[in-house]
Design a protein around this motif. Structure first.
Motif, mmCIF file in Angstrom:
data_model
loop_
_atom_site.group_PDB
_atom_site.id
_atom_site.type_symbol
_atom_site.label_atom_id
_atom_site.label_comp_id
_atom_site.label_asym_id
_atom_site.label_seq_id
_atom_site.Cartn_x
_atom_site.Cartn_y
_atom_site.Cartn_z
ATOM 1 N N SER A 642 45.948 29.359 49.591
ATOM 2 C CA SER A 642 44.722 28.908 48.941
ATOM 3 C C SER A 642 44.828 28.903 47.411
ATOM 4 C CB SER A 642 43.566 29.808 49.367
ATOM 5 O OG SER A 642 42.466 29.583 48.533
ATOM 6 N N ALA A 643 44.162 27.934 46.788
ATOM 7 C CA ALA A 643 44.146 27.861 45.314
ATOM 8 C C ALA A 643 43.044 28.731 44.733
ATOM 9 C CB ALA A 643 43.945 26.415 44.874
ATOM 10 N N PHE A 644 42.315 29.441 45.580
ATOM 11 C CA PHE A 644 41.200 30.233 45.074
ATOM 12 C C PHE A 644 41.582 31.663 44.735
ATOM 13 C CE2 PHE A 644 38.756 27.195 47.980
ATOM 14 C CZ PHE A 644 38.615 26.269 46.963
ATOM 15 N N VAL A 645 42.840 32.033 44.998
ATOM 16 C CA VAL A 645 43.237 33.415 44.711
ATOM 17 C C VAL A 645 43.912 33.511 43.350
ATOM 18 C CG1 VAL A 645 43.509 33.985 47.148
ATOM 19 C CG2 VAL A 645 45.487 33.204 45.848
ATOM 20 N N ARG A 646 43.756 34.692 42.711
ATOM 21 C CA ARG A 646 44.428 34.995 41.445
ATOM 22 C C ARG A 646 45.120 36.339 41.621
ATOM 23 N NH1 ARG A 646 43.221 30.496 41.417
ATOM 24 N NH2 ARG A 646 41.691 29.414 40.113
ATOM 25 N N ALA A 647 46.444 36.327 41.542
ATOM 26 C CA ALA A 647 47.188 37.556 41.831
ATOM 27 C C ALA A 647 47.583 38.285 40.554
ATOM 28 C CB ALA A 647 48.430 37.221 42.643
ATOM 29 N N ILE A 648 47.367 39.582 40.556
ATOM 30 C CA ILE A 648 47.804 40.424 39.433
ATOM 31 C C ILE A 648 48.706 41.509 40.011
ATOM 32 C CG2 ILE A 648 47.068 42.030 37.630
ATOM 33 C CD1 ILE A 648 44.405 40.565 37.542
ATOM 34 N N PRO A 649 49.939 41.615 39.499
ATOM 35 C CA PRO A 649 50.803 42.687 39.991
ATOM 36 C C PRO A 649 50.365 44.047 39.445
ATOM 37 C CG PRO A 649 51.932 41.408 38.309
ATOM 38 C CD PRO A 649 50.597 40.763 38.508
ATOM 39 N N VAL A 650 50.420 45.067 40.276
ATOM 40 C CA VAL A 650 50.158 46.440 39.829
ATOM 41 C C VAL A 650 51.378 47.291 40.148
ATOM 42 C CG1 VAL A 650 47.660 46.278 40.066
ATOM 43 C CG2 VAL A 650 49.025 47.011 42.023
ATOM 44 N N ARG A 651 51.565 48.383 39.381
ATOM 45 C CA ARG A 651 52.774 49.183 39.581
ATOM 46 C C ARG A 651 52.817 49.833 40.949
ATOM 47 N NH1 ARG A 651 54.263 52.154 33.885
ATOM 48 N NH2 ARG A 651 54.501 50.236 32.711
ATOM 49 N N CYS A 652 51.653 50.157 41.444
ATOM 50 C CA CYS A 652 51.552 50.793 42.754
ATOM 51 C C CYS A 652 50.082 50.740 43.106
ATOM 52 C CB CYS A 652 52.017 52.258 42.674
ATOM 53 S SG CYS A 652 51.772 53.176 44.209
ATOM 54 N N LEU A 653 49.781 50.732 44.385
ATOM 55 C CA LEU A 653 48.371 50.747 44.773
ATOM 56 C C LEU A 653 47.685 51.993 44.206
ATOM 57 C CD1 LEU A 653 46.937 48.616 46.315
ATOM 58 C CD2 LEU A 653 47.161 49.965 48.391
ATOM 59 N N GLY A 654 48.500 53.047 44.014
ATOM 60 C CA GLY A 654 47.956 54.286 43.451
ATOM 61 C C GLY A 654 47.447 54.113 42.028
ATOM 62 N N SER A 655 47.915 53.089 41.326
ATOM 63 C CA SER A 655 47.493 52.907 39.930
ATOM 64 C C SER A 655 46.234 52.064 39.824
ATOM 65 C CB SER A 655 48.616 52.256 39.120
ATOM 66 O OG SER A 655 48.736 50.903 39.482
ATOM 67 N N VAL A 656 45.711 51.618 40.979
ATOM 68 C CA VAL A 656 44.515 50.769 40.932
ATOM 69 C C VAL A 656 43.289 51.631 40.683
ATOM 70 C CG1 VAL A 656 43.034 49.256 42.302
ATOM 71 C CG2 VAL A 656 45.510 49.005 42.413
ATOM 72 N N ASN A 657 42.634 51.369 39.567
ATOM 73 C CA ASN A 657 41.426 52.101 39.238
ATOM 74 C C ASN A 657 40.243 51.348 39.837
ATOM 75 O OD1 ASN A 657 39.141 53.227 37.697
ATOM 76 N ND2 ASN A 657 40.788 54.280 36.592
ATOM 77 N N THR A 658 39.330 52.068 40.458
ATOM 78 C CA THR A 658 38.224 51.398 41.163
ATOM 79 C C THR A 658 37.376 50.556 40.214
ATOM 80 O OG1 THR A 658 37.089 53.490 40.998
ATOM 81 C CG2 THR A 658 37.951 52.900 43.153
ATOM 82 N N ILE A 659 37.459 50.845 38.914
ATOM 83 C CA ILE A 659 36.660 50.058 37.958
ATOM 84 C C ILE A 659 37.055 48.587 38.015
ATOM 85 C CG2 ILE A 659 38.227 50.381 35.989
ATOM 86 C CD1 ILE A 659 34.439 50.497 35.703
ATOM 87 N N TRP A 660 38.348 48.315 38.283
ATOM 88 C CA TRP A 660 38.786 46.921 38.361
ATOM 89 C C TRP A 660 38.040 46.184 39.460
ATOM 90 C CZ3 TRP A 660 44.683 48.417 38.355
ATOM 91 C CH2 TRP A 660 45.040 48.821 37.055
ATOM 92 N N ILE A 661 37.860 46.860 40.567
ATOM 93 C CA ILE A 661 37.219 46.212 41.708
ATOM 94 C C ILE A 661 35.733 46.012 41.460
ATOM 95 C CG2 ILE A 661 36.702 46.521 44.172
ATOM 96 C CD1 ILE A 661 39.474 48.014 44.195
ATOM 97 N N THR A 662 35.069 47.055 40.955
ATOM 98 C CA THR A 662 33.634 46.885 40.675
ATOM 99 C C THR A 662 33.428 45.851 39.574
ATOM 100 O OG1 THR A 662 33.881 48.968 39.506
ATOM 101 C CG2 THR A 662 32.614 49.020 41.526
ATOM 102 N N ASP A 663 34.287 45.867 38.551
ATOM 103 C CA ASP A 663 34.177 44.867 37.484
ATOM 104 C C ASP A 663 34.325 43.456 38.042
ATOM 105 O OD1 ASP A 663 33.642 46.541 35.477
ATOM 106 O OD2 ASP A 663 35.545 46.272 34.369
ATOM 107 N N ALA A 664 35.346 43.291 38.898
ATOM 108 C CA ALA A 664 35.607 41.961 39.453
ATOM 109 C C ALA A 664 34.402 41.475 40.252
ATOM 110 C CB ALA A 664 36.850 41.999 40.331
ATOM 111 N N LEU A 665 33.877 42.337 41.116
ATOM 112 C CA LEU A 665 32.760 41.915 41.958
ATOM 113 C C LEU A 665 31.507 41.671 41.118
ATOM 114 C CD1 LEU A 665 33.411 44.259 44.982
ATOM 115 C CD2 LEU A 665 33.752 41.799 44.906
#
Lengths: 750, 212
Positions: A642-665
């Protein structure tokens, strides 16, 4: 650096020029990305293209460059500018290779490319080029703990490579278990007869080696510091404690035999003529090639070997695992008897005969000598008259009442690793029978409590973390020697059950990794899997609330506490996974080139179409170890998604801060896909615990979704392996369809 | 118990594996079996009546010293010599030959099951063929048909009558063989001499084994 200057470079090679409107991309970089310099090149990774960028860096003073061409995993050597912060806009693997080349797809494909240009510009503005860990230590001495086969091998190998070694052995002599053997399983063609253990030779080599300093009757009282600058206190029995400066550590503390006293039904303790494998080695050494005699001096005329005694036990009472070497050992011991006297009846009772290495030839040679191998499970060994009766269930003939008489019975009891204190049990709430304070072994009720081996002064505990059944944790498939403590390597049976040949290989590998770790530590670089990475975490302590989540969650024990109870980073121990950054609730931890900001800025940079356009936007946070390469490989195979996705690489799932998800939504994304490695018992996470911790954190996101009145489907957690290149695009499309089905986010336009 | 059987049992006492190793042709291979069971799984006579013990089990019984049970078993006689086990054995044991070796040893000791079809066929065929040097097909067929009694033989004969008539028409069967005519070897005396010599050599070999 005095002044920042940002530049964007757009490549029109590899078909980008034909598929995309490059002029429009330039305009995006200039107007929205606010890049001071924007240049296009038909072949950016060519000598000429690279020279163009270099000229800008040197002549125009460009400090930050967004290179919009191929994936960040491609052309890394061409786009290597050590003094410049670089971001990569993935137009090739991220856009044109995953989109069909059709007229109707053209518009969405172009939108995708423009977003990746925006994201690359936003990212590069938020980062700085890392300068390397200043807090280094350059000590290059290897400490080996344990003087058995593994330890001696590691010491000799490191010495041969030109490094100084300190070898610490608990007992009064080198050699470990191997020194107690009469002979060892053969190592060379034709693999037919037991051979000399080779221990004496190794001990002589070590004694003659000026690079190796040996401490006998010694234990580790304290290990402080970090890779390249450990300070180790070695307590020598009846002597002063010595402090050594150490660069890296190999822990080769080996195993103990499973206590045969726990097997009274097999006659151990009831009759002196039931022995374990080490007991038989002692008898064989006493006989020294002659006829083997029992403890009472009687010549053994018949002997039964009981395999899997207290091992591979499904009941949970004994060891659940296979110790790997005991079948070959029993074969070897049966040959001791046959070689001394071919008329001795030797029977090996097994359920599955497992003979790793060239053991199959050895097994055959024993059969040729007349050793009888019977498939059966022993139920009981009882003394009868002068000897013993072995009662067993013959599995081939299904005879439950089979029995054999024997003068001597040998039990193959298997191994228990000597891995010190289980620090996970230390931090876990107290369970009955578990011991919290750990460093001194005391005896209560017949159970010996584990004694710490390394006595690390790390906040996370005195020993390296364990995995299952007391074996030390390591990434089994990719990084077998790595433990979860940087520059401390486990080798030999402490890591998993193994025989001498495997232990030698293991120790050689561990010594090599330890040397790498010392060298990297001296240069201020990370050890694997981000080998060579110069970035390191820093914290704005003025914002820190001392919640200690970072110190608890760090899978590598890199973070201590200072005297004011703030986190104290030990950069050399850090593997740069960013788990601390993902954990931090107040977001004060960051890397120079990877932070809450660098990813957050990319999320914000994406253009969110309004609800009437019916174009959802889905954020993909992909682990750069497995998921992002899988996406790249899908692209290489032209597996479209799909052309609707935007992928960002992260160093590890452990480095994902929940703020990114709430900000995105909050900013109108319609869904978030998290792609990380498998966690749990057969984890694939390159940072061992990162994906597990990240997922645990994400489980809390669903409460946030509820608070925002959003459907739980808006966040999807996906386990992705590098081999998923064919299924991953389908999963992306399915998720996009699902998002369209539940409808676009109500947060658009706010 | 036959004399030979008693002598062997006494000689090897409890060590049946050693007895098979020394006395049965190919018996020295038995100890090399690793009990994987591929032979039993490959055997086409598996799940047929009369097939009590597949090769893997026979080998295990030999190791467990079950002498009487093994030697009186019809199992080895059930082998059709398809060589599936032989080809598939990961230890490269000549299983088909071992089966024949054990069967032959049991026969030698007089322990082989009487009227076992394979054994009966072998004996009938051998006698028929060594008499004139060539097989008398009609007499051989008769012997096999009437093995289980007169009525059974008649019934079988009627069942097969169309085949027989076809063979006669095609000149593949000489009905006169029933009366002793039909093809024979030219030098019948020579054949008998050869067979006698072979028997002599064989006896010498086995004698040597027994007294070895």
């Amino acid at each position: 650096m005095s002044e920042k200057k940002h530049a964007a470079y757009i490549c029109s090679g590899c078909g980008l020029g034909e598929r995309l409107d490059i002029a429009a991309l330039e305009a995006v970089a200039k107007k929205e990305g606010k890049m001071q310099v924007v240049r296009t090149h038909p072949f950016l990774c060519s000598e000429e293209g690279v020279a163009m960028i270099r000229a800008d860096i040197e002549g125009e003073g460009v400090t930050h460059a967004a290179i919009c061409a191929c994936s960040r995993r491609a052309k890394t050597e061409a786009f290597n500018f050590p003094t410049t912060a670089i971001s990569r806009g993935n137009l090739r693997e991220g856009v044109i290779w995953v989109r069909p080349d059709t007229e109707e797809a053209r518009e969405t494909t172009q939108e995708m490319a423009e977003d990746y240009v925006r994201m690359a510009c936003a990212e590069v503005k938020a980062m700085t080029q890392p300068a390397g860990n200043p807090n280094t230590g350059t000590n290059k001495t290897l400490m080996v703990v344990g003087g058995g086969i593994s330890g001696m091998t590691a010491a000799l190998e490191a010495s041969r490579a030109g490094y100084k070694v300190v070898l610490v052995e608990k007992t009064g002599s080198l050699g470990g278990w191997a020194a107690k053997l009469h002979r060892r399983v053969p190592t060379r063609e034709p693999f037919k007869s037991p051979e000399d253990t080779g221990v004496a030779d190794m001990v002589a080599q070590i004694e003659a080696d000026p690079n190796i300093k040996v401490y006998l009757n010694a234990t580790i009282a304290k290990t402080a510091g970090a890779p390249g600058r450990f300070k180790v206190d070695i307590a020598v029995e009846s002597g002063p404690t010595v402090t050594e400066d150490i660069g890296a550590i190999v822990q080769a503390t080996g195993f103990s035999l499973y206590d045969a006293n726990k097997l009274p039904h097999l006659g151990y303790g009831k009759s002196p003529h039931v022995v374990d494998q080490s007991g038989l080695e002692a008898l064989a050494r006493a006989a020294n090639g002659g006829v083997i005699k029992r403890a009472d001096g009687k010549e053994v005329k018949s002997v039964v070997f009981v395999q899997c005694a207290g091992q591979r036990d499904a009941s949970g009472e004994h060891l659940p695992y296979c110790s790997g070497y005991c079948c070959n050992t029993s074969i070897k011991q049966a040959i001791y008897f046959k070689d001394a006297n071919p008329d001795v009846d030797t029977v090996v009772l097994f359920t599955d005969l497992r003979t790793p290495g060239n053991g199959e030839d050895f097994y055959r040679s024993a059969q040729n000598r007349g050793v009888i191998f019977s498939k059966g499970v022993v139920s009981e060994v009882v003394p009868s008259g002068d000897g013993l009766t072995v009662k067993f269930h013959d599995l081939i003939l299904d005879d439950k009442n089979a029995q054999i008489e024997a003068d001597l019975v040998v039990l193959a009891t298997g191994v228990v690793p000597n891995s010190g204190v289980n620090i996970d049990a230390l931090s876990a709430p107290q369970v009955e029978g578990q011991e919290a304070a750990g460093s001194e072994g005391t005896e209560t009720g017949g159970e010996v409590k584990p004694v710490s081996i390394l006595n690390l002064t790390y906040r996370q505990g005195p020993d390296i973390p364990q995995f299952k059944w007391g074996f030390t944790d390591s990434h089994f498939i990719c990084f077998p020697y790595e433990t979860r403590r940087t520059a401390i390597y486990a080798a030999g049976p402490v890591r998993r059950p193994m025989d001498i040949a495997q232990a030698i290989e293991d120790a050689t590998g561990a010594a090599m990794k330890a040397i790498q770790a010392m060298e990297n530590a001296g240069l201020g670089r990370a050890a694997h899997p981000r080998s060579g990475d110069l970035s390191f975490p820093t914290a704005r302590l003025e914002g820190c609330t001392q919640c200690k989540r970072c110190t608890v969650e760090c899978p590598f024990g890199a973070i201590d506490e200072d005297e004011k109870r703030f986190p104290l980073f030990n950069e050399s121990r850090c593997r740069r996974c960013g788990t601390c950054m993902g954990a931090c609730p107040v977001r004060v931890i960051s890397f120079e080139n990877y932070s809450v900001n660098t990813v957050g800025a990319q999320i914000k940079a994406v253009n969110i179409p309004d609800e009437f356009e019916n174009k959802p936007r889905i954020l993909i946070l992909a682990c750069e170890n497995d998921a992002y390469p899988a996406l790249d490989m899908a692209a290489l195979n032209r597996n479209c998604y799909s052309a609707f996705v935007r992928a960002i690489p992260v160093r590890c799932l452990g480095s994902v801060n929940t703020i990114w998800i709430t900000d995105a939504l909050n900013s109108g994304y319609d869904g978030v896909m998290l792609m990380g490695c498998k966690h749990g018992e057969d984890y694939q996470c390159h940072f061992v615990k990162g994906s597990e911790l990240g997922r645990y954190r994400m489980s809390k996101v669903y409460d946030t979704l509820k608070g925002m009145n959003l459907e739980p489907e808006r966040v999807l957690d996906l386990e992705v392996a590098i081999t998923d290149l064919h299924t991953l695009p389908k999963k992306i499309d399915e998720y996009t369809a699902k998002i369209q089905e539940i409808g676009l986010s109500p947060f658009k336009g706010f | 118990m036959s004399n030979a059987n008693q002598a062997m049992a006494a000689r090897y006492k409890n060590n049946f594996l050693k007895e098979i190793e020394e006395q049965a042709e190919m018996g020295e291979w038995v100890k090399m079996c690793m009990q994987c069971g591929v032979c039993s799984g490959s055997c086409p006579t598996n799940f047929h009546s009369g097939w009590e013990h597949p090769p893997q089990e026979i080998f295990m019984m030999i190791r467990a010293g079950k002498r009487e049970e093994v030697l009186t078993s019809p199992s080895m006689w059930m082998c059709t010599s398809c060589y599936n086990c032989y080809v598939r054995c990961p230890r490269k044991l000549p299983i088909t030959h071992i089966m024949h070796g054990i069967a032959e040893y049991a026969y030698r000791l007089g322990l082989a099951p009487k009227m076992q079809p394979t054994l009966h066929l072998s004996q009938t065929f051998w006698r028929n063929c060594t008499k004139t040097g060539r097989v008398n097909e009609v007499k051989l067929t008769q012997a096999l048909y009437f093995k289980d009694g007169f009525m059974a033989g008649i019934k079988k004969g009627l069942e097969m009558k169309d085949v027989a008539l076809g063979l006669i028409k095609a000149k593949r069967l000489n009905i006169l063989e029933a009366l002793g005519f039909g093809h024979k070897c030219k030098d019948q005396q020579g054949i008998q001499k050869m067979l006698a010599k072979a028997r002599e050599l064989e006896a010498k070999r086995k004698n040597r084994q027994v007294t070895a």
